[in-house]
Design a protein around this motif. Sequence first.
Motif, PDB file in Angstrom:
ATOM      1  N   UNK A  21      -0.607  -7.393 -19.767  1.00  0.00           N
ATOM      2  CA  UNK A  21       0.035  -8.515 -20.455  1.00  0.00           C
ATOM      3  C   UNK A  21       0.630  -9.547 -19.505  1.00  0.00           C
ATOM      4  N   UNK A  22       0.845  -9.164 -18.245  1.00  0.00           N
ATOM      5  CA  UNK A  22       1.428 -10.102 -17.276  1.00  0.00           C
ATOM      6  C   UNK A  22       0.497 -10.438 -16.116  1.00  0.00           C
ATOM      7  N   UNK A  23      -0.662  -9.816 -16.064  1.00  0.00           N
ATOM      8  CA  UNK A  23      -1.553  -9.984 -14.908  1.00  0.00           C
ATOM      9  C   UNK A  23      -1.877 -11.453 -14.629  1.00  0.00           C
ATOM     10  N   UNK A  24      -2.100 -12.245 -15.669  1.00  0.00           N
ATOM     11  CA  UNK A  24      -2.453 -13.653 -15.445  1.00  0.00           C
ATOM     12  C   UNK A  24      -1.217 -14.537 -15.248  1.00  0.00           C
ATOM     13  N   UNK A  25      -0.039 -13.999 -15.519  1.00  0.00           N
ATOM     14  CA  UNK A  25       1.188 -14.805 -15.436  1.00  0.00           C
ATOM     15  C   UNK A  25       1.969 -14.602 -14.144  1.00  0.00           C
ATOM     16  N   UNK A  26       1.872 -13.414 -13.549  1.00  0.00           N
ATOM     17  CA  UNK A  26       2.642 -13.081 -12.348  1.00  0.00           C
ATOM     18  C   UNK A  26       1.741 -13.190 -11.124  1.00  0.00           C
ATOM     19  N   UNK A  27       2.277 -13.809 -10.090  1.00  0.00           N
ATOM     20  CA  UNK A  27       1.504 -13.921  -8.855  1.00  0.00           C
ATOM     21  C   UNK A  27       2.425 -13.710  -7.659  1.00  0.00           C
ATOM     22  N   UNK A  28       1.810 -13.375  -6.541  1.00  0.00           N
ATOM     23  CA  UNK A  28       2.525 -13.128  -5.291  1.00  0.00           C
ATOM     24  C   UNK A  28       1.882 -13.995  -4.217  1.00  0.00           C
ATOM     25  N   UNK A  29       2.701 -14.659  -3.434  1.00  0.00           N
ATOM     26  CA  UNK A  29       2.182 -15.458  -2.336  1.00  0.00           C
ATOM     27  C   UNK A  29       2.951 -15.168  -1.070  1.00  0.00           C
ATOM     28  N   UNK A  30       2.243 -15.289   0.028  1.00  0.00           N
ATOM     29  CA  UNK A  30       2.859 -15.185   1.342  1.00  0.00           C
ATOM     30  C   UNK A  30       2.539 -16.476   2.070  1.00  0.00           C
ATOM     31  N   UNK A  31       3.579 -17.149   2.521  1.00  0.00           N
ATOM     32  CA  UNK A  31       3.424 -18.419   3.218  1.00  0.00           C
ATOM     33  C   UNK A  31       3.926 -18.213   4.638  1.00  0.00           C
ATOM     34  N   UNK A  32       3.043 -18.348   5.608  1.00  0.00           N
ATOM     35  CA  UNK A  32       3.431 -18.204   7.006  1.00  0.00           C
ATOM     36  C   UNK A  32       3.526 -19.578   7.640  1.00  0.00           C
ATOM     37  N   UNK A  33       4.566 -19.780   8.421  1.00  0.00           N
ATOM     38  CA  UNK A  33       4.754 -21.041   9.116  1.00  0.00           C
ATOM     39  C   UNK A  33       4.191 -20.905  10.525  1.00  0.00           C
ATOM     40  N   UNK A  34       3.070 -21.548  10.754  1.00  0.00           N
ATOM     41  CA  UNK A  34       2.372 -21.401  12.037  1.00  0.00           C
ATOM     42  C   UNK A  34       3.220 -21.834  13.221  1.00  0.00           C
ATOM     43  N   UNK A  35       4.060 -22.817  13.021  1.00  0.00           N
ATOM     44  CA  UNK A  35       4.843 -23.326  14.144  1.00  0.00           C
ATOM     45  C   UNK A  35       6.133 -22.541  14.380  1.00  0.00           C
ATOM     46  N   UNK A  39       5.937 -16.722  13.523  1.00  0.00           N
ATOM     47  CA  UNK A  39       4.916 -17.006  12.520  1.00  0.00           C
ATOM     48  C   UNK A  39       5.218 -16.408  11.151  1.00  0.00           C
ATOM     49  N   UNK A  40       6.450 -16.006  10.942  1.00  0.00           N
ATOM     50  CA  UNK A  40       6.844 -15.526   9.619  1.00  0.00           C
ATOM     51  C   UNK A  40       7.308 -16.706   8.788  1.00  0.00           C
ATOM     52  N   UNK A  41       7.270 -16.536   7.501  1.00  0.00           N
ATOM     53  CA  UNK A  41       7.705 -17.590   6.603  1.00  0.00           C
ATOM     54  C   UNK A  41       8.434 -16.997   5.431  1.00  0.00           C
ATOM     55  N   UNK A  42       7.738 -16.994   4.296  1.00  0.00           N
ATOM     56  CA  UNK A  42       8.371 -16.450   3.110  1.00  0.00           C
ATOM     57  C   UNK A  42       7.328 -15.830   2.203  1.00  0.00           C
ATOM     58  N   UNK A  43       7.818 -14.961   1.346  1.00  0.00           N
ATOM     59  CA  UNK A  43       7.002 -14.355   0.296  1.00  0.00           C
ATOM     60  C   UNK A  43       7.610 -14.810  -1.020  1.00  0.00           C
ATOM     61  N   UNK A  44       6.765 -14.999  -2.019  1.00  0.00           N
ATOM     62  CA  UNK A  44       7.218 -15.555  -3.284  1.00  0.00           C
ATOM     63  C   UNK A  44       6.617 -14.770  -4.443  1.00  0.00           C
ATOM     64  N   UNK A  45       7.447 -14.507  -5.448  1.00  0.00           N
ATOM     65  CA  UNK A  45       6.951 -13.969  -6.713  1.00  0.00           C
ATOM     66  C   UNK A  45       7.099 -15.087  -7.729  1.00  0.00           C
TER      67      UNK A  45
END
Length: 177
Positions: A21-35, A39-45
């Motif tokens: 019921x939530x598979x299409x609504x919930x997502x996870x992203x990882x954004x790395x800052x190359x500079x 090289x770590x950045x943030x993770x987002x739900x």
Amino acid sequence: MLYSPKWSKAKKNLKSFICDTLRSRVDFQVINYRRAHDQLGRAVITVDKVEKLSMCTITAERKEYNNEQDIRINLGDWDFDDVNKNLSLQNQAHEQLKKEGIYGQYDFFSALEEYFNSSIKDSLKSTDILIKILCILDRRVGKRTLLKMKESILTEHELVQEFYKLRCEAEDMYICL
């Protein structure tokens, strides 16, 4: 430290655990800052493409430093030579952050590692907010288990309560919190 195994593989695995019921609504992203030096950045739900939890390394480390300074002020201890004491204070500050729901990208990866390597039964008992959120979204947690959590969820962090409410609504279980 970048996540190993590859994030794309871990994300696919994580998404496979999300309830239908939530598979299409919930997502996870990882954004790395190359500079960035590490090289770590943030993770987002996200839910419906809206950020519900942002786990920014820079923000978390800044807040952890401030918490550590506050602990030192309260103790009146400015001795930086004792390595063990410094590590202990840093760990205290970090645990305090996690209880507040402030995470860095590395915390997200640590929580994923623990979540992937634990049974759902053990994960449900976790005190980690991230692991609790992942459990609430997990397809292996059914309606009966969600109903059993109704009372205990009131003692959880507001983020956990928010994801619990989301899951219950998605399952057509209208529970008042």
